[in-house]
Design a protein around this motif. Structure first.
Motif, PDB file in Angstrom:
ATOM      1  N   ILE A  31     -27.767 -23.121   9.816  1.00 29.24           N
ATOM      2  CA  ILE A  31     -27.625 -24.178   8.699  1.00 29.24           C
ATOM      3  C   ILE A  31     -26.138 -23.835   8.201  1.00 29.24           C
ATOM      4  O   ILE A  31     -25.692 -22.892   7.963  1.00 29.24           O
ATOM      5  CB  ILE A  31     -28.779 -23.882   7.354  1.00 29.24           C
ATOM      6  CG1 ILE A  31     -30.224 -23.701   8.096  1.00 29.24           C
ATOM      7  CG2 ILE A  31     -28.453 -24.687   6.368  1.00 29.24           C
ATOM      8  CD1 ILE A  31     -30.517 -25.123   8.875  1.00 29.24           C
ATOM      9  N   LEU A  33     -23.707 -24.783   5.032  1.00 30.92           N
ATOM     10  CA  LEU A  33     -23.816 -25.497   3.565  1.00 30.92           C
ATOM     11  C   LEU A  33     -22.649 -25.206   3.039  1.00 30.92           C
ATOM     12  O   LEU A  33     -21.846 -24.237   3.339  1.00 30.92           O
ATOM     13  CB  LEU A  33     -24.939 -24.947   2.916  1.00 30.92           C
ATOM     14  CG  LEU A  33     -25.023 -23.436   2.832  1.00 30.92           C
ATOM     15  CD1 LEU A  33     -24.962 -23.178   1.251  1.00 30.92           C
ATOM     16  CD2 LEU A  33     -26.314 -22.876   3.460  1.00 30.92           C
ATOM     17  N   VAL A  52     -30.240 -17.676   1.312  1.00 34.65           N
ATOM     18  CA  VAL A  52     -29.676 -18.832   0.506  1.00 34.65           C
ATOM     19  C   VAL A  52     -30.094 -19.007  -1.053  1.00 34.65           C
ATOM     20  O   VAL A  52     -29.206 -19.072  -1.783  1.00 34.65           O
ATOM     21  CB  VAL A  52     -30.080 -20.168   0.980  1.00 34.65           C
ATOM     22  CG1 VAL A  52     -29.307 -21.331   0.361  1.00 34.65           C
ATOM     23  CG2 VAL A  52     -29.048 -20.212   2.359  1.00 34.65           C
ATOM     24  N   GLU A  62     -24.479 -24.428  -4.720  1.00 33.19           N
ATOM     25  CA  GLU A  62     -24.057 -24.994  -3.581  1.00 33.19           C
ATOM     26  C   GLU A  62     -23.674 -26.564  -4.040  1.00 33.19           C
ATOM     27  O   GLU A  62     -24.096 -26.965  -5.336  1.00 33.19           O
ATOM     28  CB  GLU A  62     -25.606 -25.250  -2.885  1.00 33.19           C
ATOM     29  CG  GLU A  62     -25.478 -26.305  -1.596  1.00 33.19           C
ATOM     30  CD  GLU A  62     -26.554 -26.213  -0.692  1.00 33.19           C
ATOM     31  OE1 GLU A  62     -26.609 -27.141   0.385  1.00 33.19           O
ATOM     32  OE2 GLU A  62     -27.792 -25.658  -0.824  1.00 33.19           O
ATOM     33  N   TYR A  68     -22.886 -35.255   0.478  1.00 33.67           N
ATOM     34  CA  TYR A  68     -23.061 -34.087   0.961  1.00 33.67           C
ATOM     35  C   TYR A  68     -24.654 -33.721   1.246  1.00 33.67           C
ATOM     36  O   TYR A  68     -25.285 -33.926   0.625  1.00 33.67           O
ATOM     37  CB  TYR A  68     -22.582 -32.953   0.030  1.00 33.67           C
ATOM     38  CG  TYR A  68     -22.999 -31.449   0.353  1.00 33.67           C
ATOM     39  CD1 TYR A  68     -22.275 -30.757   1.465  1.00 33.67           C
ATOM     40  CD2 TYR A  68     -23.950 -31.081  -0.208  1.00 33.67           C
ATOM     41  CE1 TYR A  68     -23.100 -29.642   1.893  1.00 33.67           C
ATOM     42  CE2 TYR A  68     -24.593 -29.633   0.172  1.00 33.67           C
ATOM     43  CZ  TYR A  68     -24.095 -29.138   1.115  1.00 33.67           C
ATOM     44  OH  TYR A  68     -24.396 -27.834   1.600  1.00 33.67           O
ATOM     45  N   ARG A  70     -26.843 -30.266   3.598  1.00 37.47           N
ATOM     46  CA  ARG A  70     -26.645 -29.320   4.676  1.00 37.47           C
ATOM     47  C   ARG A  70     -26.632 -29.974   6.053  1.00 37.47           C
ATOM     48  O   ARG A  70     -27.439 -30.922   6.223  1.00 37.47           O
ATOM     49  CB  ARG A  70     -27.908 -28.420   4.470  1.00 37.47           C
ATOM     50  CG  ARG A  70     -27.893 -27.645   3.183  1.00 37.47           C
ATOM     51  CD  ARG A  70     -28.896 -26.682   3.146  1.00 37.47           C
ATOM     52  NE  ARG A  70     -29.013 -26.086   1.626  1.00 37.47           N
ATOM     53  CZ  ARG A  70     -30.016 -25.239   1.462  1.00 37.47           C
ATOM     54  NH1 ARG A  70     -31.148 -25.143   1.963  1.00 37.47           N
ATOM     55  NH2 ARG A  70     -29.941 -24.755   0.272  1.00 37.47           N
ATOM     56  N   LYS A  71     -26.062 -29.211   6.917  1.00 39.59           N
ATOM     57  CA  LYS A  71     -26.016 -29.449   8.535  1.00 39.59           C
ATOM     58  C   LYS A  71     -27.080 -28.498   8.987  1.00 39.59           C
ATOM     59  O   LYS A  71     -27.047 -27.382   8.748  1.00 39.59           O
ATOM     60  CB  LYS A  71     -24.587 -29.407   8.945  1.00 39.59           C
ATOM     61  CG  LYS A  71     -23.654 -30.229   8.371  1.00 39.59           C
ATOM     62  CD  LYS A  71     -23.837 -31.674   8.751  1.00 39.59           C
ATOM     63  CE  LYS A  71     -22.582 -32.730   8.225  1.00 39.59           C
ATOM     64  NZ  LYS A  71     -23.005 -33.945   8.607  1.00 39.59           N
ATOM     65  N   THR A  72     -27.767 -29.161  10.055  1.00 38.88           N
ATOM     66  CA  THR A  72     -28.803 -28.205  10.840  1.00 38.88           C
ATOM     67  C   THR A  72     -28.204 -28.230  12.102  1.00 38.88           C
ATOM     68  O   THR A  72     -28.285 -29.221  12.833  1.00 38.88           O
ATOM     69  CB  THR A  72     -30.120 -28.683  10.728  1.00 38.88           C
ATOM     70  OG1 THR A  72     -30.833 -28.741   9.571  1.00 38.88           O
ATOM     71  CG2 THR A  72     -31.201 -28.012  11.557  1.00 38.88           C
ATOM     72  N   TRP A  99     -18.854 -34.374   6.844  1.00 33.64           N
ATOM     73  CA  TRP A  99     -19.640 -35.165   6.132  1.00 33.64           C
ATOM     74  C   TRP A  99     -18.929 -36.397   5.612  1.00 33.64           C
ATOM     75  O   TRP A  99     -17.777 -36.529   5.410  1.00 33.64           O
ATOM     76  CB  TRP A  99     -19.732 -34.271   4.579  1.00 33.64           C
ATOM     77  CG  TRP A  99     -20.624 -33.035   5.244  1.00 33.64           C
ATOM     78  CD1 TRP A  99     -21.873 -32.940   4.735  1.00 33.64           C
ATOM     79  CD2 TRP A  99     -20.271 -31.692   5.558  1.00 33.64           C
ATOM     80  NE1 TRP A  99     -22.167 -31.464   5.056  1.00 33.64           N
ATOM     81  CE2 TRP A  99     -20.990 -30.756   5.696  1.00 33.64           C
ATOM     82  CE3 TRP A  99     -18.677 -31.291   5.957  1.00 33.64           C
ATOM     83  CZ2 TRP A  99     -20.962 -29.485   6.006  1.00 33.64           C
ATOM     84  CZ3 TRP A  99     -18.700 -29.857   6.440  1.00 33.64           C
ATOM     85  CH2 TRP A  99     -19.823 -29.072   6.409  1.00 33.64           C
ATOM     86  N   THR A 121     -37.293 -24.242  10.704  1.00 32.97           N
ATOM     87  CA  THR A 121     -36.776 -25.376   9.956  1.00 32.97           C
ATOM     88  C   THR A 121     -37.969 -26.256   9.453  1.00 32.97           C
ATOM     89  O   THR A 121     -37.559 -27.075   8.691  1.00 32.97           O
ATOM     90  CB  THR A 121     -35.805 -25.987  10.767  1.00 32.97           C
ATOM     91  OG1 THR A 121     -36.133 -26.755  11.875  1.00 32.97           O
ATOM     92  CG2 THR A 121     -34.478 -25.400  10.964  1.00 32.97           C
ATOM     93  N   ASP A 126     -35.392 -21.718   0.661  1.00 39.16           N
ATOM     94  CA  ASP A 126     -34.098 -20.984   0.890  1.00 39.16           C
ATOM     95  C   ASP A 126     -34.161 -19.616   0.925  1.00 39.16           C
ATOM     96  O   ASP A 126     -33.433 -18.871   1.574  1.00 39.16           O
ATOM     97  CB  ASP A 126     -33.323 -21.557  -0.411  1.00 39.16           C
ATOM     98  CG  ASP A 126     -32.890 -22.957  -0.169  1.00 39.16           C
ATOM     99  OD1 ASP A 126     -33.103 -23.632   0.913  1.00 39.16           O
ATOM    100  OD2 ASP A 126     -32.124 -23.437  -1.298  1.00 39.16           O
TER     101      ASP A 126
END
Length: 162
Positions: A31, A33, A52, A62, A68, A70-72, A99, A121, A126
Motif C-alpha cells: 500500500i 500512501l 498505519v 494522511e 488523492y 491510497r495505491k494498492t 495521482w 486487502t 489500518d
C-alpha cells in the motif's frame, strides 16, 4: 526528514515484498500512501510506529487532498523478487506512482510517501497494515498530476552488510 525504514520492518521488508510477489497470502499487497506536511512528527518518533493506524495516531496525518487515494500494489504490479548474487543485494522495485488532478485543499502540502504491507486487502483495518518504509516526497498540490518517481534500483535495497 530523511528516508527511513520503520523499526517494525527492519529485516522484514524484502520478505514481505516477496510474499506479495508470491501471492502468499492471495490478497497480500503493498500500500502506498502520502502524509500531510502539516503536523508531521519527527523521524525519531515515526520510526517507532508499527502500522498505519499507529502512524496517524499522533499529529501526523494522511493526505486528504481531492484527487488523492491510497495505491494498492499487487503481485502483478511489482518486479519479480530476484536476489542480485553478483552484488550481494536485493533491490525491491515498484513502478512510479501517479495521482491525477490532486488539488491544494484538504491537508495542503505533502511531505512523505509511505510503503506499507497489507496481508489481506479484503479485510481488516489500518491496524493490520504494517508500515515498511518512508521516503521524502515534498510537493504542494496545484490541481495537476503528482508522480512519485521511484528510482530504477527500487524503493528499498537489502544488502549483506554485517
Amino acid at each position: 526528514m530523511a528516508n527511513i525504514v520503520f523499526n517494525i520492518a527492519l529485516g522484514r521488508v524484502a520478505e514481505l515484498y516477496n510474499r506479495v510477489d508470491s501471492n502468499d497470502p492471495a490478497n497480500a499487497a503493498l500500500i502506498v500512501l502520502l502524509l500531510a506536511a502539516s503536523g508531521i512528527e519527527t523521524d525519531a518518533v515515526l520510526r517507532d510506529k508499527n502500522d498505519v493506524a499507529d502512524l496517524v495516531s499522533g499529529t501526523t496525518n494522511e493526505a486528504t487532498n481531492t484527487g488523492y487515494a491510497r495505491k494498492t500494489i499487487t503481485d502483478a504490479d511489482i518486479a519479480a523478487f530476484a536476489p542480485d548474487d553478483t552484488n550481494d543485494r536485493v533491490d525491491l522495485v515498484i513502478a512510479d506512482q501517479t495521482w491525477t488532478g490532486v488539488a491544494n485543499d484538504g491537508t495542503g502540502a505533502i511531505s512523505d510517501l509511505v510503503v506499507a504491507y497489507d496481508s489481506d486487502t479484503t479485510a481488516g483495518t489500518d491496524a493490520n497494515i504494517v508500515v515498511l518504509t518512508m521516503h521524502d516526497f515534498s510537493v504542494t498540490p496545484d490541481g495537476s498530476d503528482i508522480t512519485a518517481d521511484v528510482p530504477t534500483a527500487g524503493f528499498y535495497r537489502a544488502t549483506s552488510a554485517a
